[in-house]
Each structure stands twice: as structure tokens, then as C-alpha cells.
Scaffold this motif. Structure first.
Motif, PDB file in Angstrom:
ATOM      1  N   ASP A 196      28.253 -27.531  21.252  1.00  0.00           N
ATOM      2  CA  ASP A 196      28.976 -26.582  21.722  1.00  0.00           C
ATOM      3  C   ASP A 196      30.810 -26.559  21.062  1.00  0.00           C
ATOM      4  O   ASP A 196      31.579 -27.610  22.207  1.00  0.00           O
ATOM      5  CB  ASP A 196      29.341 -25.933  23.006  1.00  0.00           C
ATOM      6  CG  ASP A 196      27.736 -25.054  22.543  1.00  0.00           C
ATOM      7  OD1 ASP A 196      27.716 -25.140  21.798  1.00  0.00           O
ATOM      8  OD2 ASP A 196      26.993 -25.036  24.113  1.00  0.00           O
ATOM      9  N   CYS A 197      31.384 -26.146  20.169  1.00  0.00           N
ATOM     10  CA  CYS A 197      33.370 -26.690  19.941  1.00  0.00           C
ATOM     11  C   CYS A 197      33.889 -25.713  21.535  1.00  0.00           C
ATOM     12  O   CYS A 197      34.954 -26.380  22.098  1.00  0.00           O
ATOM     13  CB  CYS A 197      33.643 -25.976  18.865  1.00  0.00           C
ATOM     14  SG  CYS A 197      32.562 -26.145  17.551  1.00  0.00           S
ATOM     15  N   GLY A 198      33.625 -24.963  21.910  1.00  0.00           N
ATOM     16  CA  GLY A 198      34.091 -24.053  22.928  1.00  0.00           C
ATOM     17  C   GLY A 198      34.168 -22.508  22.590  1.00  0.00           C
ATOM     18  O   GLY A 198      33.271 -22.309  22.467  1.00  0.00           O
ATOM     19  N   PRO A 199      34.770 -21.506  23.232  1.00  0.00           N
ATOM     20  CA  PRO A 199      34.746 -20.307  23.305  1.00  0.00           C
ATOM     21  C   PRO A 199      35.215 -19.807  21.835  1.00  0.00           C
ATOM     22  O   PRO A 199      35.019 -20.889  21.152  1.00  0.00           O
ATOM     23  CB  PRO A 199      35.727 -19.793  23.719  1.00  0.00           C
ATOM     24  CG  PRO A 199      36.680 -20.730  23.094  1.00  0.00           C
ATOM     25  CD  PRO A 199      36.492 -22.153  23.419  1.00  0.00           C
ATOM     26  N   GLY A 200      33.774 -19.184  21.470  1.00  0.00           N
ATOM     27  CA  GLY A 200      33.679 -18.377  20.136  1.00  0.00           C
ATOM     28  C   GLY A 200      34.514 -16.782  20.164  1.00  0.00           C
ATOM     29  O   GLY A 200      35.241 -17.098  20.387  1.00  0.00           O
ATOM     30  N   ASN A 201      33.459 -15.448  20.230  1.00  0.00           N
ATOM     31  CA  ASN A 201      33.636 -14.831  20.792  1.00  0.00           C
ATOM     32  C   ASN A 201      33.915 -13.495  21.678  1.00  0.00           C
ATOM     33  O   ASN A 201      34.534 -12.532  22.161  1.00  0.00           O
ATOM     34  CB  ASN A 201      32.996 -13.444  19.915  1.00  0.00           C
ATOM     35  CG  ASN A 201      32.536 -14.263  18.031  1.00  0.00           C
ATOM     36  OD1 ASN A 201      33.614 -14.041  17.536  1.00  0.00           O
ATOM     37  ND2 ASN A 201      31.812 -14.026  17.835  1.00  0.00           N
ATOM     38  N   ALA A 202      33.308 -14.635  22.772  1.00  0.00           N
ATOM     39  CA  ALA A 202      33.751 -14.403  24.133  1.00  0.00           C
ATOM     40  C   ALA A 202      34.333 -13.895  24.891  1.00  0.00           C
ATOM     41  O   ALA A 202      34.621 -12.598  25.578  1.00  0.00           O
ATOM     42  CB  ALA A 202      32.239 -15.597  24.898  1.00  0.00           C
ATOM     43  N   LEU A 203      35.214 -14.476  24.790  1.00  0.00           N
ATOM     44  CA  LEU A 203      36.908 -14.233  25.594  1.00  0.00           C
ATOM     45  C   LEU A 203      37.875 -13.129  24.463  1.00  0.00           C
ATOM     46  O   LEU A 203      38.236 -12.250  24.973  1.00  0.00           O
ATOM     47  CB  LEU A 203      38.467 -15.541  25.355  1.00  0.00           C
ATOM     48  CG  LEU A 203      37.256 -16.403  26.140  1.00  0.00           C
ATOM     49  CD1 LEU A 203      38.085 -17.280  26.527  1.00  0.00           C
ATOM     50  CD2 LEU A 203      37.091 -15.940  27.780  1.00  0.00           C
ATOM     51  N   MET A 204      37.654 -13.222  23.676  1.00  0.00           N
ATOM     52  CA  MET A 204      38.346 -12.290  22.732  1.00  0.00           C
ATOM     53  C   MET A 204      38.317 -10.618  22.818  1.00  0.00           C
ATOM     54  O   MET A 204      38.428  -9.888  22.703  1.00  0.00           O
ATOM     55  CB  MET A 204      37.764 -12.455  21.217  1.00  0.00           C
ATOM     56  CG  MET A 204      39.010 -13.958  20.307  1.00  0.00           C
ATOM     57  SD  MET A 204      38.777 -14.160  18.129  1.00  0.00           S
ATOM     58  CE  MET A 204      36.980 -14.827  18.278  1.00  0.00           C
ATOM     59  N   PRO A 240      40.075 -29.074  30.204  1.00  0.00           N
ATOM     60  CA  PRO A 240      38.834 -29.791  29.504  1.00  0.00           C
ATOM     61  C   PRO A 240      37.817 -30.767  28.582  1.00  0.00           C
ATOM     62  O   PRO A 240      37.659 -31.305  28.283  1.00  0.00           O
ATOM     63  CB  PRO A 240      38.758 -31.129  30.968  1.00  0.00           C
ATOM     64  CG  PRO A 240      39.751 -30.271  32.233  1.00  0.00           C
ATOM     65  CD  PRO A 240      39.955 -29.315  31.081  1.00  0.00           C
ATOM     66  N   TYR A 241      37.190 -29.622  28.938  1.00  0.00           N
ATOM     67  CA  TYR A 241      35.847 -29.429  27.904  1.00  0.00           C
ATOM     68  C   TYR A 241      35.774 -30.319  26.491  1.00  0.00           C
ATOM     69  O   TYR A 241      35.116 -29.939  25.998  1.00  0.00           O
ATOM     70  CB  TYR A 241      35.430 -28.394  27.830  1.00  0.00           C
ATOM     71  CG  TYR A 241      33.711 -27.905  27.610  1.00  0.00           C
ATOM     72  CD1 TYR A 241      32.828 -28.163  27.915  1.00  0.00           C
ATOM     73  CD2 TYR A 241      34.179 -27.263  25.635  1.00  0.00           C
ATOM     74  CE1 TYR A 241      31.506 -28.748  26.926  1.00  0.00           C
ATOM     75  CE2 TYR A 241      32.683 -27.474  25.488  1.00  0.00           C
ATOM     76  CZ  TYR A 241      31.980 -27.808  25.733  1.00  0.00           C
ATOM     77  OH  TYR A 241      30.493 -28.152  24.890  1.00  0.00           O
ATOM     78  N   LEU A 242      37.170 -29.279  25.971  1.00  0.00           N
ATOM     79  CA  LEU A 242      37.208 -29.872  24.250  1.00  0.00           C
ATOM     80  C   LEU A 242      37.784 -30.511  24.535  1.00  0.00           C
ATOM     81  O   LEU A 242      37.205 -31.529  22.959  1.00  0.00           O
ATOM     82  CB  LEU A 242      38.925 -28.647  24.244  1.00  0.00           C
ATOM     83  CG  LEU A 242      38.473 -26.954  24.666  1.00  0.00           C
ATOM     84  CD1 LEU A 242      40.017 -27.004  24.327  1.00  0.00           C
ATOM     85  CD2 LEU A 242      37.484 -26.792  23.684  1.00  0.00           C
ATOM     86  N   GLY A 243      37.998 -31.313  25.202  1.00  0.00           N
ATOM     87  CA  GLY A 243      38.563 -33.081  25.454  1.00  0.00           C
ATOM     88  C   GLY A 243      37.158 -34.066  25.254  1.00  0.00           C
ATOM     89  O   GLY A 243      36.404 -35.472  24.895  1.00  0.00           O
ATOM     90  N   LYS A 244      36.117 -33.537  25.962  1.00  0.00           N
ATOM     91  CA  LYS A 244      34.732 -33.843  26.302  1.00  0.00           C
ATOM     92  C   LYS A 244      33.824 -34.485  25.005  1.00  0.00           C
ATOM     93  O   LYS A 244      34.079 -33.832  24.399  1.00  0.00           O
ATOM     94  CB  LYS A 244      33.842 -33.842  26.961  1.00  0.00           C
ATOM     95  CG  LYS A 244      33.872 -32.996  28.475  1.00  0.00           C
ATOM     96  CD  LYS A 244      32.770 -31.931  29.808  1.00  0.00           C
ATOM     97  CE  LYS A 244      32.012 -33.257  29.352  1.00  0.00           C
ATOM     98  NZ  LYS A 244      30.965 -32.539  30.259  1.00  0.00           N
ATOM     99  N   ALA A 245      33.236 -36.221  24.499  1.00  0.00           N
ATOM    100  CA  ALA A 245      32.412 -36.634  23.723  1.00  0.00           C
ATOM    101  C   ALA A 245      31.419 -35.693  23.973  1.00  0.00           C
ATOM    102  O   ALA A 245      30.848 -35.678  24.960  1.00  0.00           O
ATOM    103  CB  ALA A 245      32.431 -37.314  24.164  1.00  0.00           C
ATOM    104  N   PRO A 246      30.616 -35.365  22.371  1.00  0.00           N
ATOM    105  CA  PRO A 246      29.358 -34.783  22.786  1.00  0.00           C
ATOM    106  C   PRO A 246      28.484 -35.631  22.852  1.00  0.00           C
ATOM    107  O   PRO A 246      29.076 -36.924  22.440  1.00  0.00           O
ATOM    108  CB  PRO A 246      28.803 -34.281  20.476  1.00  0.00           C
ATOM    109  CG  PRO A 246      29.859 -35.412  20.195  1.00  0.00           C
ATOM    110  CD  PRO A 246      31.269 -34.777  20.880  1.00  0.00           C
ATOM    111  N   PRO A 247      27.002 -35.549  23.660  1.00  0.00           N
ATOM    112  CA  PRO A 247      26.607 -34.267  23.537  1.00  0.00           C
ATOM    113  C   PRO A 247      27.137 -33.341  24.311  1.00  0.00           C
ATOM    114  O   PRO A 247      26.722 -34.096  25.615  1.00  0.00           O
ATOM    115  CB  PRO A 247      25.019 -34.559  23.927  1.00  0.00           C
ATOM    116  CG  PRO A 247      25.144 -36.375  24.299  1.00  0.00           C
ATOM    117  CD  PRO A 247      26.355 -36.657  24.191  1.00  0.00           C
TER     118      PRO A 247
END
Length: 377
Positions: A196-204, A240-247
């Protein structure tokens, strides 16, 4: 021999149910029919409310699950009628359910007893009722088995993306933009990465509903009328979530109105359309960062989910990836609103055949597992 499965998906955008009738033969799976049904206003409001703690949750969640199963059953009935077939002609229904909490690997660790954190994921559903209403076997609860094996339980669609979009000897990136955005990287060497990259449509969608009373920003026209605030964008990208490595995986547990309100406090002077423009840019920027970080060799980005219908968002993705051909999944033979539902039809077939449905390289599970629980009609 052709096998028929139905896939049902109601995602974190909470705009309703997409259902597909998928035919499986020797070639790639083919969507024979697509039907959809919007959520009634009160059901949508209740499903959204159940994403956060509240009173009498167990009772309310059970009633919402029953109501959801009835919407699912109507979509199944529409598919059967539209295709001119009977329930007996369908092997099974794959019903994902409605995610209201997703907290993988957050709870249950006990170092002294050697127990790893498992956490939980919760999708509202009543698959037994759905089987009763439709007369078709139902496969549900796809994510829990992966969590039990130490995985994130999400995303599960990259394996399906490989099936329908993979190209031998070529790296392909697939971006699903629902309420949350997730990226699949289909490697030229047949490897698969997804997260998961981050927010999609949820915030918009939330901001649009709050200020315009419309369910979403059609085509991104309202966002396009505003100017992006660079300081606000920088603050949002600091998550911070955006900088976390997958998974890694996320949901409304993180990207919700409270999260947004806290970050907007220093920016009260901005007009609503400026914030909408910035939220759209935030979604695009988080996705672009994921593509550039993990799919550098991909020459194309296939976009599916409701976000593929947001013209302005697609333009912002293309602007951020000038060397990549950004396209709707329809250009590759599968319309964007059909992809996730088709994936759960595919996963249901995997379950009935006792084949693994997860990818450990995506979820971080200890290995591949057969997913889902079967509810016979």
C-alpha cells in the motif's frame, strides 16, 4: 471446460459494490459481465462510522454485515439474470467483505513465550447469509490466513495482477487507487512486489463531501480549480508510513479525517479548493514516490480502481512520471472498476482448488497459504 466464478468487491472508498462474472478456461480469465450497486445513504454512513470506535459496535456491525450481504445478493442476482444463467452454473462467489479495521502485526507479541505480533484485520460480511440468499457457494475472509502466517494480509491483488497484466521479460507496474492506493511491481524476472502506497481516494472524497456535498470530485475538476500548497504538501508527505519499507499495508485506521484535521491546523487560511488540490497532489506524489522507488525499470503504469477515472489525478501521475506511460487498465483489456472484483473471483477459485492465493514476497508471510473460508450453499 469453462468455469464461472463471481467476484464481489466493496472497497475503502465506500461507494458501493462492484460484481463481475468471470469465466476461466485455458486462456486468461475473462470478465463476461459487470454489475454494480450503490450503497444506500444510511448503510454507507454506518459502514464509515464503524471504521472508528463507537457505542454498541458488535450489534451495529452484525446488522451492517447482514445489510451488506443483501446488497451483495442483489448484485449476484443481477449478474445471473444479465448472463442468462442459473446459480448452479456458478462454481463459487468470492466476497471480500467491507474492511472496517486493519491492524496487522500490532498486537499479541510476547517475547518471553516467543509469540510474534499478529494483530487483526476485520472485513464485515455474512457469507453464510449470502450463500443462503444466492444458492451459490461463497468464499470469504481471505486475509486472516495470511495474517496468521505472519503476513500483512494485504495487498492480495498483486498475484492476480501478475496473471492478467504480467509481461514476460518486462517489468510492469500496476497501481490500484481505491480508498487506499496499492502498487504491484511485476518484475521482468517473474518476481512480484506489492504494498500500500498511502491514501488513494479516501481523503479527497472526505474533503469533497464535507465542502461540496458531492460523494467525490468527479474527474478531479474541483481539485484542478485550486492551487497546490507546497507547505501543506510537505507536511502531508512527512507521514512516517510513507517512508517505511515493504511489506506494509494501511487503511482508514491511519488515513482518516482525524489524521487530516491534525495536519490542517496550521493551514486554516487555505481555501477548500486549495486543500483539495493539495490532497490530490498528495495521493499522486505518494504513488509516484513508490513507483520511482520500487519500479524504476517499468516503462508503463497501469492504473485501476476508481482513481483511474479521475482525469486530474491521472494527469498528476503522468507529470510525476514523465518517462512512464500512465494508462487506465482498460487499455490492457480490463476496465478499472472490474479489476479488484475479478481478483476475488480468481482468489475464490484458488481456494476451491486448494491453491495458495497469497504471495509471501508481497505480504511478508512465512510462506504461501490457501486463503479464505468456504460457506457451502
Amino acid at each position: 471446460m469453462t468455469e464461472r466464478y463471481i467476484g464481489l468487491m466493496s472497497g475503502t472508498s465506500l461507494d458501493g459494490v462492484d460484481g463481475v462474472l468471470v469465466e476461466f478456461s485455458e486462456s486468461k480469465p475473462r470478465v463476461a459481465l459487470h454489475c454494480s450497486a450503490p450503497f444506500a445513504t444510511h448503510l454507507r454512513a454506518e459502514l464509515l462510522a464503524l471504521n472508528t470506535p463507537g457505542g454498541n459496535e458488535l450489534h451495529r456491525a452484525a446488522l451492517a454485515a447482514n445489510a451488506l450481504a443483501q446488497v451483495y445478493a442483489q448484485v449476484v442476482a443481477d449478474l445471473l439474470a444479465g448472463a442468462g444463467i442459473n446459480a448452479a452454473d456458478v462454481q463459487a462467489i468470492g466476497a471480500h467483505g467491507q474492511t472496517v479495521r486493519h491492524r496487522p502485526q500490532e498486537f499479541g507479541a510476547d517475547a518471553q513465550q516467543g509469540l510474534a505480533a499478529v494483530g487483526y484485520t476485520l472485513q464485515l460480511n455474512n457469507p453464510a447469509l449470502l450463500a443462503e440468499l444466492t444458492g451459490v457457494d461463497v468464499v470469504a475472509d481471505f486475509r486472516s490466513r495470511d495474517l496468521a502466517a505472519g503476513g500483512q494480509g494485504a495487498p492480495l491483488v498483486p498475484a492476480f495482477h501478475r496473471e492478467v497484466f504480467g509481461q514476460a521479460g518486462e517489468t510492469v507496474a500496476v497501481l490500484n487507487i481505491g480508498g487506499i492506493a496499492n502498487l504491484s511491481v511485476l518484475g521482468a524476472d517473474a518476481s512480484v512486489l506489492g504494498f500500500d502506497c498511502g491514501p488513494g481516494n479516501a481523503l479527497m472524497d472526505y474533503w469533497c463531501q464535507r465542502h461540496t456535498s458531492r460523494p467525490f470530485d468527479a474527474g478531479g475538476a474541483w481539485a484542478a480549480s485550486g492551487t497546490v500548497s507546497a507547505p501543506l504538501l510537505q507536511a502531508l508527505m512527512g507521514e512516517p508510513y510513507l517512508g517505511k519499507a515493504p511489506p506494509k499495508s494501511t487503511g482508514r485506521d491511519l488515513f482518516n479525517p482525524d489524521w487530516l484535521t491534525a495536519r490542517l491546523r496550521p493551514f486554516n487560511a487555505l481555501a477548500p479548493q486549495e486543500i483539495q488540490a493539495t490532497l490530490t497532489e498528495f495521493t499522486a506524489s505518494a504513488c509516484v514516490a513508490s513507483v520511482t522507488g520500487y519500479a524504476k525499470s517499468s516503462k508503463s503504469l497501469i492504473v485501476c480502481g476508481g482513481g483511474a477515472l479521475n482525469t486530474h489525478l491521472m494527469q498528476r501521475l503522468q507529470a510525476g512520471l514523465p518517462q512512464v506511460a500512465v494508462m487506465s487498465s482498460e487499455a490492457r483489456g480490463l476496465p478499472p472498476l472490474q479489476v479488484e472484483a475479478a481478483a476475488f473471483a480468481w482468489l475464490a477459485r484458488k481456494t476451491l482448488r486448494r491453491e495458495a492465493g497469497n504471495l509471501a514476497s508481497v505480504t511478508g508471510a512465512r510462506g504461501e497459504r490457501v486463503l479464505g473460508a468456504i460457506y457451502p450453499a
